[in-house]
Design a protein around this motif. Sequence first.
Motif, PDB file in Angstrom:
ATOM      1  N   MET A  67     -56.609 -56.944  50.339  1.00 38.85           N
ATOM      2  CA  MET A  67     -55.581 -56.809  51.365  1.00 38.85           C
ATOM      3  C   MET A  67     -55.856 -55.547  52.195  1.00 38.85           C
ATOM      4  SD  MET A  67     -51.538 -56.956  50.744  1.00 38.85           S
ATOM      5  CE  MET A  67     -50.437 -56.161  51.827  1.00 38.85           C
ATOM      6  N   ALA A  68     -55.758 -55.678  53.504  1.00 42.30           N
ATOM      7  CA  ALA A  68     -56.039 -54.561  54.404  1.00 42.30           C
ATOM      8  C   ALA A  68     -54.928 -53.515  54.330  1.00 42.30           C
ATOM      9  CB  ALA A  68     -56.178 -55.064  55.829  1.00 42.30           C
ATOM     10  N   ARG A  69     -55.326 -52.281  54.507  1.00 44.18           N
ATOM     11  CA  ARG A  69     -54.386 -51.167  54.492  1.00 44.18           C
ATOM     12  C   ARG A  69     -53.635 -51.085  55.815  1.00 44.18           C
ATOM     13  NH1 ARG A  69     -54.074 -45.792  55.793  1.00 44.18           N
ATOM     14  NH2 ARG A  69     -56.040 -45.715  56.916  1.00 44.18           N
ATOM     15  N   LEU A  70     -52.354 -50.742  55.741  1.00 46.54           N
ATOM     16  CA  LEU A  70     -51.531 -50.573  56.931  1.00 46.54           C
ATOM     17  C   LEU A  70     -51.874 -49.243  57.601  1.00 46.54           C
ATOM     18  CD1 LEU A  70     -49.118 -51.672  58.615  1.00 46.54           C
ATOM     19  CD2 LEU A  70     -47.656 -50.281  57.148  1.00 46.54           C
ATOM     20  N   VAL A  71     -52.170 -49.286  58.881  1.00 44.15           N
ATOM     21  CA  VAL A  71     -52.464 -48.084  59.661  1.00 44.15           C
ATOM     22  C   VAL A  71     -51.186 -47.678  60.394  1.00 44.15           C
ATOM     23  CG1 VAL A  71     -53.815 -47.127  61.561  1.00 44.15           C
ATOM     24  CG2 VAL A  71     -54.885 -48.699  59.942  1.00 44.15           C
ATOM     25  N   THR A  72     -50.784 -46.435  60.203  1.00 49.05           N
ATOM     26  CA  THR A  72     -49.562 -45.931  60.832  1.00 49.05           C
ATOM     27  C   THR A  72     -49.916 -44.937  61.926  1.00 49.05           C
ATOM     28  OG1 THR A  72     -48.326 -46.203  58.777  1.00 49.05           O
ATOM     29  CG2 THR A  72     -47.378 -44.734  60.430  1.00 49.05           C
ATOM     30  N   ILE A  73     -49.384 -45.197  63.117  1.00 51.43           N
ATOM     31  CA  ILE A  73     -49.603 -44.328  64.269  1.00 51.43           C
ATOM     32  C   ILE A  73     -48.253 -43.776  64.712  1.00 51.43           C
ATOM     33  CG2 ILE A  73     -50.414 -44.207  66.655  1.00 51.43           C
ATOM     34  CD1 ILE A  73     -52.219 -46.637  65.943  1.00 51.43           C
ATOM     35  N   VAL A  74     -48.151 -42.466  64.772  1.00 52.42           N
ATOM     36  CA  VAL A  74     -46.927 -41.835  65.256  1.00 52.42           C
ATOM     37  C   VAL A  74     -47.099 -41.535  66.734  1.00 52.42           C
ATOM     38  CG1 VAL A  74     -45.464 -39.783  65.129  1.00 52.42           C
ATOM     39  CG2 VAL A  74     -46.197 -40.914  63.034  1.00 52.42           C
ATOM     40  N   LEU A  75     -46.155 -42.021  67.528  1.00 50.93           N
ATOM     41  CA  LEU A  75     -46.149 -41.786  68.974  1.00 50.93           C
ATOM     42  C   LEU A  75     -45.090 -40.738  69.278  1.00 50.93           C
ATOM     43  CD1 LEU A  75     -46.316 -45.514  70.119  1.00 50.93           C
ATOM     44  CD2 LEU A  75     -48.209 -43.892  69.873  1.00 50.93           C
ATOM     45  N   ASP A  76     -45.486 -39.694  69.949  1.00 47.22           N
ATOM     46  CA  ASP A  76     -44.608 -38.564  70.225  1.00 47.22           C
ATOM     47  C   ASP A  76     -44.373 -38.425  71.726  1.00 47.22           C
ATOM     48  OD1 ASP A  76     -43.172 -36.158  69.842  1.00 47.22           O
ATOM     49  OD2 ASP A  76     -45.005 -35.005  70.177  1.00 47.22           O
ATOM     50  N   PRO A  77     -43.304 -39.073  72.232  1.00 48.29           N
ATOM     51  CA  PRO A  77     -43.000 -38.929  73.661  1.00 48.29           C
ATOM     52  C   PRO A  77     -42.509 -37.511  73.954  1.00 48.29           C
ATOM     53  CG  PRO A  77     -41.347 -40.323  72.589  1.00 48.29           C
ATOM     54  CD  PRO A  77     -42.359 -39.945  71.556  1.00 48.29           C
ATOM     55  N   GLY A  78     -43.229 -36.801  74.772  1.00 48.74           N
ATOM     56  CA  GLY A  78     -42.927 -35.400  75.037  1.00 48.74           C
ATOM     57  C   GLY A  78     -41.556 -35.161  75.651  1.00 48.74           C
ATOM     58  N   HIS A  79     -41.031 -33.971  75.347  1.00 48.53           N
ATOM     59  CA  HIS A  79     -39.782 -33.457  75.885  1.00 48.53           C
ATOM     60  C   HIS A  79     -38.585 -34.259  75.367  1.00 48.53           C
ATOM     61  CE1 HIS A  79     -42.321 -30.806  78.149  1.00 48.53           C
ATOM     62  NE2 HIS A  79     -43.037 -31.861  78.471  1.00 48.53           N
ATOM     63  N   GLY A  80     -37.482 -34.309  76.088  1.00 52.60           N
ATOM     64  CA  GLY A  80     -36.292 -35.025  75.642  1.00 52.60           C
ATOM     65  C   GLY A  80     -35.061 -34.136  75.648  1.00 52.60           C
ATOM     66  N   GLY A  81     -33.897 -34.760  75.777  1.00 53.12           N
ATOM     67  CA  GLY A  81     -32.633 -34.030  75.774  1.00 53.12           C
ATOM     68  C   GLY A  81     -32.571 -33.017  76.893  1.00 53.12           C
ATOM     69  N   GLU A  82     -32.262 -31.770  76.508  1.00 58.64           N
ATOM     70  CA  GLU A  82     -32.117 -30.709  77.509  1.00 58.64           C
ATOM     71  C   GLU A  82     -33.441 -30.270  78.123  1.00 58.64           C
ATOM     72  OE1 GLU A  82     -32.583 -28.649  73.500  1.00 58.64           O
ATOM     73  OE2 GLU A  82     -31.451 -30.357  74.215  1.00 58.64           O
ATOM     74  N   ASP A  83     -34.560 -30.767  77.600  1.00 59.37           N
ATOM     75  CA  ASP A  83     -35.894 -30.415  78.114  1.00 59.37           C
ATOM     76  C   ASP A  83     -36.464 -31.598  78.897  1.00 59.37           C
ATOM     77  OD1 ASP A  83     -38.479 -29.625  78.608  1.00 59.37           O
ATOM     78  OD2 ASP A  83     -39.083 -29.542  76.493  1.00 59.37           O
ATOM     79  N   PRO A  84     -36.333 -31.584  80.233  1.00 64.89           N
ATOM     80  CA  PRO A  84     -36.795 -32.732  81.020  1.00 64.89           C
ATOM     81  C   PRO A  84     -38.307 -32.802  81.186  1.00 64.89           C
ATOM     82  CG  PRO A  84     -36.003 -31.037  82.500  1.00 64.89           C
ATOM     83  CD  PRO A  84     -35.726 -30.551  81.083  1.00 64.89           C
ATOM     84  N   GLY A  85     -39.013 -31.707  80.920  1.00 64.60           N
ATOM     85  CA  GLY A  85     -40.446 -31.677  81.196  1.00 64.60           C
ATOM     86  C   GLY A  85     -40.675 -31.578  82.686  1.00 64.60           C
ATOM     87  N   ALA A  86     -41.787 -32.098  83.144  1.00 66.51           N
ATOM     88  CA  ALA A  86     -42.110 -32.063  84.572  1.00 66.51           C
ATOM     89  C   ALA A  86     -41.161 -32.975  85.346  1.00 66.51           C
ATOM     90  CB  ALA A  86     -43.553 -32.506  84.792  1.00 66.51           C
ATOM     91  N   ILE A  87     -40.898 -32.599  86.595  1.00 70.55           N
ATOM     92  CA  ILE A  87     -40.037 -33.411  87.463  1.00 70.55           C
ATOM     93  C   ILE A  87     -40.903 -33.909  88.615  1.00 70.55           C
ATOM     94  CG2 ILE A  87     -37.990 -33.445  88.924  1.00 70.55           C
ATOM     95  CD1 ILE A  87     -36.897 -31.146  87.143  1.00 70.55           C
ATOM     96  N   GLY A  88     -40.955 -35.231  88.761  1.00 70.03           N
ATOM     97  CA  GLY A  88     -41.791 -35.851  89.781  1.00 70.03           C
ATOM     98  C   GLY A  88     -41.231 -35.686  91.180  1.00 70.03           C
TER      99      GLY A  88
END
Length: 89
Positions: free
Chosen positions: A1-22
């Motif tokens: 049986m193949a092993r499960l590969v887990t990928i964590v996706l980290d969407p930058g910023h959030g909440g009070e931190d908007p990041g860059a503003i287009g």
Amino acid sequence: MARLVTIVLDPGHGGEDPGAIGASGSFEKNVTLSIAKKLKEQIDAQPNMRAVLTRDDDYFVPLGARVAKARKVRADLFVSIHADAFVKP
């Protein structure tokens, strides 16, 4: 049986931190979350693969907590998603 590969996706910023503003007023935090959700769907559709998001809505998660979440799920890969802005094309 193949092993499960887990990928964590980290969407930058959030909440009070908007990041860059287009130029049209878009916030990096919203763009990165949208990208992460779409990428999660694609990864989850693959056999023996799953994606986990460090955040799934508009709230701030400190870097240490993001890393801790990845370690908790024993991630094979951690992908940090950002969408930087620029002044002149």
